[in-house]
Structures are given as C-alpha cells and as structure tokens.
Enzyme design. Structure first.
Site, PDB file in Angstrom:
ATOM      1  N   LYS A   1      58.054 -37.529 -18.847  1.00 54.47           N
ATOM      2  CA  LYS A   1      57.241 -37.328 -20.054  1.00 54.47           C
ATOM      3  C   LYS A   1      55.808 -36.925 -19.701  1.00 54.47           C
ATOM      4  O   LYS A   1      55.148 -36.220 -20.453  1.00 54.47           O
ATOM      5  CB  LYS A   1      57.237 -38.591 -20.908  1.00 54.47           C
TER       6      LYS A   1
ATOM      7  N   SER B   1      65.592 -38.768 -15.052  1.00 56.35           N
ATOM      8  CA  SER B   1      64.401 -38.543 -15.872  1.00 56.35           C
ATOM      9  C   SER B   1      63.384 -39.683 -15.795  1.00 56.35           C
ATOM     10  O   SER B   1      62.204 -39.470 -16.062  1.00 56.35           O
ATOM     11  CB  SER B   1      64.816 -38.326 -17.328  1.00 56.35           C
TER      12      SER B   1
ATOM     13  N   GLU C   1      54.771 -40.069 -31.330  1.00 53.84           N
ATOM     14  CA  GLU C   1      55.876 -40.974 -31.622  1.00 53.84           C
ATOM     15  C   GLU C   1      56.493 -41.376 -30.286  1.00 53.84           C
ATOM     16  O   GLU C   1      56.365 -40.644 -29.305  1.00 53.84           O
ATOM     17  CB  GLU C   1      56.930 -40.270 -32.489  1.00 53.84           C
TER      18      GLU C   1
HETATM   19  C1  LIG Z   1      63.353 -41.886 -19.026  1.00 53.08           C
HETATM   20  C2  LIG Z   1      63.711 -41.062 -20.229  1.00 53.08           C
HETATM   21  N1  LIG Z   1      64.663 -40.108 -20.122  1.00 53.08           N
HETATM   22  C3  LIG Z   1      65.026 -39.347 -21.173  1.00 53.08           C
HETATM   23  C4  LIG Z   1      64.466 -39.534 -22.419  1.00 53.08           C
HETATM   24  C5  LIG Z   1      64.954 -38.677 -23.553  1.00 53.08           C
HETATM   25  O1  LIG Z   1      64.057 -37.665 -23.877  1.00 53.08           O
HETATM   26  P1  LIG Z   1      64.378 -36.143 -23.595  1.00 53.08           P
HETATM   27  O2  LIG Z   1      65.772 -35.883 -24.077  1.00 53.08           O
HETATM   28  O3  LIG Z   1      63.342 -35.438 -24.376  1.00 53.08           O
HETATM   29  O4  LIG Z   1      64.258 -35.897 -22.126  1.00 53.08           O
HETATM   30  C6  LIG Z   1      63.466 -40.509 -22.590  1.00 53.08           C
HETATM   31  C7  LIG Z   1      62.837 -40.719 -23.892  1.00 53.08           C
HETATM   32  O5  LIG Z   1      62.105 -41.613 -24.121  1.00 53.08           O
HETATM   33  C8  LIG Z   1      63.088 -41.291 -21.459  1.00 53.08           C
HETATM   34  O6  LIG Z   1      62.151 -42.248 -21.556  1.00 53.08           O
END
Ligand SMILES: Cc1ncc(COP(=O)(O)O)c(C=O)c1O
Length: 385
Positions: free
Chosen positions: A88, A371, A110
C-alpha cells in the site's frame, strides 16, 4: 495494460459515477496526475522516496522448501518487506506527493485491513499533512494493532458503524465526507477502484511491483518469465501492479478472491463506489455483504480493469476459502519462515491447491506477490487456533 479510453473506461468498465459536486474534483485529480506523471522531476522525487524511505526494490525470494514439496518452482515477490509492511505504501507515496503538488493540506482515506490507513498516516506524517481515515467498526476490532499504529502516527481514525462495518461502508463514508471538503482535502484511495482516474492512477503507482519482479525473474529463471503470476484481489491493486509487469508476456495471470467476496466468480456487473465493475449482488441487484477472514478482501466489488481483463480472458479469477487461507499461512510460515498477511495467503492457498493439477502442472514456475506481512493478523489467528 494501457491507459483507460474515453470517459475513463477499460472496455465497458470504470467511468466516473459520482455526485455532480465531485466531478470537478475528479477532473482536477486527473489533470494533476497526467501532469505529474509526465514530469521527470515528480517521477524522480517518487522514485527517491520509494528507494530511501520505503525500502524498494523489494526482493524476489525463491520458496525453496515449498517448491520441493509442491513440485512447482515458487518465487515470492516480497511486498511484506516494504516500509509499513505492505504494497500500500507504493501507491500512497505517489498520491501524497500529488496532493502536495495540488496544494492540499489534508488526506482522507478508507481502509479495511488498516494497511492503507497506516500507509496514509505514514505519508501524511512524512510530508507534513493531516490525515483522516475511515474504518469499519468490525475491521477496527480485528485490526486493532493497525488502528493503534495510525493513531501513533498522528492520524484521526473515524469509526464507521453502518452496514457490515467493513471496507465497503468505510469507502462510502469517505466518499460522502470528500463531498464536504473537496477544496482542502485530497481523497487518497487505497486500491484500483473508485471514479476515473483512480483505478488507472493506482495501477500506475503499483506498476513498480510488476516492473521489478519482471527484471528479478529474468535474473532468477532459465525462461526469464514465470508460467504463472498469482496475486490476491480485494479491490485489486497489488494484482494490477504485478500483472502490469507481465501482461505483455505469455504468463498466465491469476487473481485470487476470497470465496465470500468473489466479485468476478460469483457476481455481476454493478455500479458501486464511483465506477462500473463486478460486484456480488442479490436477485434485485442489491449489493451483498462480503464475508472474509481477511479484512482487506472483505469487499463485494473489484476494480474495473480486472473486470476488463476477465472479459478479455487475459486474466483468470479464482476463489479460496477462509480455511484454505489459514492453512496457507501456517504452511508458508513453517516451510519458509515467512508469516504472510491473511490477504496475501489467498494467493498462496490457490497455489497449494492447484499445484500438480491441470490448473498448475508440475514443473511450472510461479510468481506469487506476497502483498503484506502477517503481524497485523496475530489476534485473528490466535482466536481461531
Ligand atoms: C496486505 C494486503 N494485501 C492485499 C490487500 C487487498 O488490496 P488490493 O487488492 O488493492 O491489493 C490489502 C488491503 O488492505 C492488504 O492489506
């Protein structure tokens, strides 16, 4: 993956479905982003922050033991190692710099899992802005650590008590609030969703994941490009950023949704949160409440470019259950010494299920975007142990 077409559409998806009063604000963000993205100075400032502040490039780590067990070669793109613990931060540093360039003094955002909120609070502190973060009450309870982090960083966290008290309601509330303060506040959206230009802009800010991974895979793999590129999908920003690095290759792109919020696998076309895309809904077209163990994937919709990639057949969207996700957290922790976020574990869970089947044949090479890191989920995991 290109710039959206007329009216900010990816095929028939996307657009700008917002109250009249927000149309000029969206147009102003679009103009500012186009201008900044074409400005070498802005790019240099962002690259520098990504390097000296956020810790990029993040490595690609071969998952040696898991690969041997599964019979497929698994590489992990380590967004869990970026500052604040998830991808993020990439997007937020870009948008916060844009807000400063636009003369704004305040960020609103948000958040679901809290990682986008933490990233926003962090960038606000770094750049001397104030931050207000809207978060559903259910998410505040299960992601209490991140609420505490945001407050320590100086952000105001506003509890949203309506609806399912999760990301969907927090987003609605943040948009409602934006209407009241468009002149002084910049709305920093956390995923590839919302009105044009957000889905495109956020994908461009997250493209760094895929660009780095492409070069790192080329150095790591005999064939240079993995056979499969897998990422979890909430709104879809980590997946969009990763896919952007491989869309022009032969790699199969796989987005993994939570079974209880599977907008593409179980949903239909709807207009929600400023854009046209897929969302889960009842027979009357009312948006259903999502249900996922991962707060960041507890969202009934998906970003419009993913809907387009799905319709083109360029990316495939699959689902995994909460049970598979918890197993995946434990498996990765014990085989590689890496504790993934519950969101990221969705991508791992699909690979665990599919490896050695026709879906993901033995001998394949697989890149998984990790992620974020799992520390924030310790409470949720302790409760179900
Ligand atoms: C660690 C992590 N991965 C994935 C996501 C999902 O978001 P996005 O689909 O935008 O990558 C989030 C959302 O809060 C997150 O904190």
């Amino acid at each position: 993956m290109r710039e959206p077409g007329a009216n900010g559409r990816f095929g028939e998806f996307g657009g700008r479905f917002v109250p009249e009063s927000l149309i000029p604000a969206c147009a102003e963000v679009e103009e500012a982003f186009r201008d900044a993205w074409a400005d070498a100075g802005f790019r240099r400032d962002l690259d520098r922050l990504l390097t000296v502040y956020a810790g990029r490039p993040t490595p690609v780590t071969p998952a040696w033991r898991l690969s041997a067990e599964l019979g497929v070669d698994v590489l992990l793109k380590r967004e869990d190692l970026a500052h604040t613990g998830s991808h993020k931060i990439n997007n937020v540093l870009g948008q916060a710099l844009l807000a400063v360039r636009m003369g704004r003094t305040r960020l609103i955002a948000e958040t679901g899992a809290g990682q986008h909120g933490v990233a926003t609070a962090t960038a606000a502190a770094l750049l001397g802005l104030s931050a207000t973060v809207f978060m559903g009450g259910k998410d505040m309870a299960r992601q209490a650590l991140n609420v505490h982090r945001m407050r320590l960083l100086g952000a105001e966290v506003v509890e949203v008590t309506s609806g399912s008290r999760t990301l969907k309601d927090a987003t609605s509330e943040a948009m409602r609030h934006w209407v009241t303060c468009v002149d002084e506040a910049y709305y920093c959206i956390g995923s590839v969703m919302g009105p044009h230009p957000y889905p495109w802009m956020v994908r461009e800010f997250q493209r760094v994941i895929g660009a780095e991974a492409r070069a790192q895979c080329a150095a790591e793999l005999p064939k240079a490009v993995p056979d499969y590129v897998v990422a979890c999908v909430g709104g879809g920003s980590n997946a969009a950023g990763t896919f952007a690095g491989f869309a022009d290759t032969g790699a199969q792109l796989v987005g993994v949704e939570a079974a209880g919020g599977a907008a593409i696998s179980n949903g239909g076309v709807a207009i929600m949160h400023g854009h046209r895309s897929y969302a889960i809904q009842d027979a009357d077209g009312q948006i259903l409440e999502a249900e996922s163990i991962a707060a960041g994937l507890d969202y009934p919709g998906i970003g419009p470019e993913h809907a387009h990639l799905h319709e083109l057949g360029r990316a495939r969207y699959v689902t995994v259950t909460d049970g598979e996700v918890v197993d995946a957290v434990k498996r990765l922790a014990r085989s590689e010494g890496i504790l993934p976020a519950l969101e990221s574990a969705h991508a791992v869970a699909w690979v665990l299920r599919a490896a050695g089947t026709a879906e993901l044949p033995a001998g394949s090479t697989v890149l998984i975007t990790l992620s974020g890191r799992g520390d924030k989920d310790s409470n949720s995991l302790m409760e179900i142990q």
